[in-house]
Design a protein around this motif. Sequence first.
Motif, short mmCIF file in Angstrom:
data_model
loop_
_atom_site.label_atom_id
_atom_site.label_comp_id
_atom_site.label_asym_id
_atom_site.label_seq_id
_atom_site.Cartn_x
_atom_site.Cartn_y
_atom_site.Cartn_z
N ALA A 11 85.86 27.41 -14.86
CA ALA A 11 84.76 28.30 -15.23
C ALA A 11 84.73 28.53 -16.74
O ALA A 11 83.65 28.51 -17.35
N VAL A 12 85.89 28.73 -17.35
CA VAL A 12 85.94 28.92 -18.81
C VAL A 12 85.53 27.64 -19.53
O VAL A 12 84.78 27.68 -20.51
N LEU A 13 86.01 26.51 -19.03
CA LEU A 13 85.62 25.23 -19.63
C LEU A 13 84.11 25.01 -19.50
O LEU A 13 83.46 24.54 -20.44
N SER A 14 83.56 25.38 -18.36
CA SER A 14 82.12 25.24 -18.15
C SER A 14 81.33 26.14 -19.10
O SER A 14 80.30 25.73 -19.64
N VAL A 15 81.80 27.36 -19.30
CA VAL A 15 81.12 28.27 -20.23
C VAL A 15 81.18 27.71 -21.65
O VAL A 15 80.18 27.75 -22.38
N LEU A 16 82.32 27.17 -22.04
CA LEU A 16 82.44 26.60 -23.38
C LEU A 16 81.52 25.39 -23.56
O LEU A 16 80.87 25.24 -24.61
N LEU A 17 81.45 24.53 -22.55
CA LEU A 17 80.55 23.38 -22.61
C LEU A 17 79.10 23.82 -22.69
O LEU A 17 78.30 23.27 -23.46
N PHE A 18 78.74 24.81 -21.88
CA PHE A 18 77.36 25.27 -21.85
C PHE A 18 76.98 25.91 -23.19
O PHE A 18 75.89 25.68 -23.70
N CYS A 19 77.88 26.71 -23.75
CA CYS A 19 77.59 27.35 -25.04
C CYS A 19 77.49 26.32 -26.16
O CYS A 19 76.66 26.45 -27.06
N THR A 20 78.32 25.28 -26.11
CA THR A 20 78.23 24.21 -27.10
C THR A 20 76.88 23.49 -26.98
O THR A 20 76.23 23.18 -27.98
N GLY A 21 76.45 23.22 -25.75
CA GLY A 21 75.16 22.59 -25.54
C GLY A 21 74.00 23.47 -25.98
O GLY A 21 73.03 22.99 -26.57
N LEU A 22 74.11 24.77 -25.70
CA LEU A 22 73.05 25.69 -26.12
C LEU A 22 72.96 25.77 -27.63
O LEU A 22 71.86 25.80 -28.20
N TYR A 23 74.11 25.79 -28.31
CA TYR A 23 74.10 25.77 -29.77
C TYR A 23 73.45 24.49 -30.29
O TYR A 23 72.68 24.51 -31.24
N GLY A 24 73.76 23.36 -29.63
CA GLY A 24 73.17 22.10 -30.05
C GLY A 24 71.66 22.07 -29.88
O GLY A 24 70.94 21.52 -30.71
N VAL A 25 71.16 22.68 -28.81
CA VAL A 25 69.71 22.71 -28.59
C VAL A 25 69.04 23.60 -29.62
O VAL A 25 67.96 23.26 -30.14
#
Length: 119
Positions: A7-21
């Motif tokens: 779950a923490v890894l998923s949140v980190l991946l999602f936040c990285t993707g959101l920053y990229g967008v």
Amino acid sequence: MHLAYPAVLSVLLFCTGLYGVLARRNAILVLMSVELMLNAVNLNLVAFDVWLRDALHGGQALTLFTIAIAAAEIGIGLAIVLMVYRNRGTSDIDKLRDTAEGHEPAGATAPAEKAEATA
């Protein structure tokens, strides 16, 4: 398996993707960031499927559908980006805002105004 780790890894991946967008200007990097966000969702689906010990494996089945949709999305998205790059010469998102109908580039004047200025 603890649910907190994926779950923490998923949140980190999602936040990285959101920053990229939100921060990137290149259309290809924006598409890659969207894919990163979809992979974060897939990781969550599989982690919760394993944690709940679902007999039907609904999370894994939904992950397969998400992967298929993501593959179609990236294929169409890259085709659009390539056509825009061929027509405009750039894939910078900020420079492509004048593609809507009825909008003229900054500094451009109407043909009637040009004729009056030269007369």
